[in-house]
Design a protein around this motif. Structure first.
Motif, PDB file in Angstrom:
ATOM      1  N   GLY A 109       0.809  -1.150  -0.003  1.00  0.00           N
ATOM      2  CA  GLY A 109      -0.027  -0.102   0.053  1.00  0.00           C
ATOM      3  C   GLY A 109       0.930   1.438  -0.084  1.00  0.00           C
ATOM      4  O   GLY A 109       0.455   2.304  -0.415  1.00  0.00           O
ATOM      5  N   ALA A 120      -4.972   1.122   3.839  1.00  0.00           N
ATOM      6  CA  ALA A 120      -6.032   0.042   2.970  1.00  0.00           C
ATOM      7  C   ALA A 120      -5.219  -1.255   2.842  1.00  0.00           C
ATOM      8  O   ALA A 120      -6.064  -2.396   2.876  1.00  0.00           O
ATOM      9  CB  ALA A 120      -6.270   0.945   1.791  1.00  0.00           C
ATOM     10  N   ILE A 124      -6.710  -4.789   3.503  1.00  0.00           N
ATOM     11  CA  ILE A 124      -6.923  -5.919   2.551  1.00  0.00           C
ATOM     12  C   ILE A 124      -6.011  -7.042   2.767  1.00  0.00           C
ATOM     13  O   ILE A 124      -6.485  -8.240   2.444  1.00  0.00           O
ATOM     14  CB  ILE A 124      -6.533  -5.352   1.132  1.00  0.00           C
TER      15      ILE A 124
END
Length: 181
Positions: A109, A120, A124
Motif C-alpha cells: 500500500g 488500505a 486488504i
C-alpha cells in the motif's frame, strides 16, 4: 557427502517442524509486538522493531522453505535455485495468515500514491491472510491442490525460460552455473 547423508536427513526432518513453530511465533510475536507498539506510542523505534521482527520471521521461513526444496530429492526444486525460489514463495503465500497479510499489504500500500494506501493495504492484506488461513482449516485438500498447481505452473515457466536460455549459452563456465538455475 554419502557418509553424512543421515545427518542431512535428520536436519531436513527437524526443519519441517520449524514451519509449525515459526507460524505460531510469527502470529503470536506479531500480535504481541503490535499491542506493545500501540500501547507505548511514546517509545521511539518500538513500532519499527515490531515490523522488523515480523519481516525477519517471514524471510527466515522463505529461506528454510527454499533450502528444503533445494535439498529434497523428491522435490521439483531439487538442486535448482530457480525452482526452489518458486516453491519457497508459493509455500510462504500458502502459509500466510492475517499478520503476514497485513504486513505485506501495508508495504504494498505504501507504493500507491494515495495518502491512506498503507492502511488500505494492511486491511486488504489482513482479510486476504485471514481467508487463506480459514481456507486451510475448512478445505485443506483443495488449498493444497490449488497451491500445488501454482507451483507446477511456475516450474513449467521456469523450465521453458531457463531451459531455452541454457541451450543457447555457449560458454562452459555459465553452463555449469545454469545447471543449478
Amino acid at each position: 557427502m554419502a557418509k553424512n547423508a543421515h545427518k542431512l536427513k535428520n536436519y531436513t526432518k527437524a526443519w519441517k517442524n520449524y514451519d509449525r513453530v515459526e507460524g505460531w511465533v510469527s502470529d503470536t510475536g506479531g500480535k504481541v509486538a503490535e499491542k506493545f507498539a500501540k500501547s507505548l506510542p511514546k517509545v521511539k523505534g518500538l513500532g519499527k522493531l515490531a515490523k522488523a521482527t515480523g519481516w525477519t520471521a517471514m524471510a527466515g521461513s522463505v529461506a528454510i522453505n527454499g533450502g528444503e526444496s533445494f535439498l529434497d530429492k523428491k522435490s521439483e526444486g531439487y538442486h535448482s535455485v530457480g525452482k526452489s525460489a518458486i516453491h519457497a514463495g508459493v509455500e510462504s503465500i500458502k502459509s500466510a495468515g492475517p499478520v503476514e497479510g497485513a504486513m505485506t499489504g501495508a508495504k504494498a500500500g505504501t507504493l500507491s500514491f494515495l495518502p491512506f494506501g498503507a492502511a488500505a493495504g494492511a486491511g486488504i492484506g489482513f482479510v486476504a491472510g485471514s481467508v487463506n488461513k480459514i481456507w486451510g482449516a475448512v478445505s485443506p485438500k483443495t488449498k493444497n491442490k490449488v497451491y500445488n498447481s501454482v507451483e507446477k505452473f511456475g516450474d513449467k515457466v521456469h523450465d521453458k525460460v531457463i531451459g531455452k536460455l541454457a541451450k543457447k549459452v555457449k560458454w562452459p563456465q555459465f553452463k555449469k552455473v545454469l545447471k543449478y538455475a
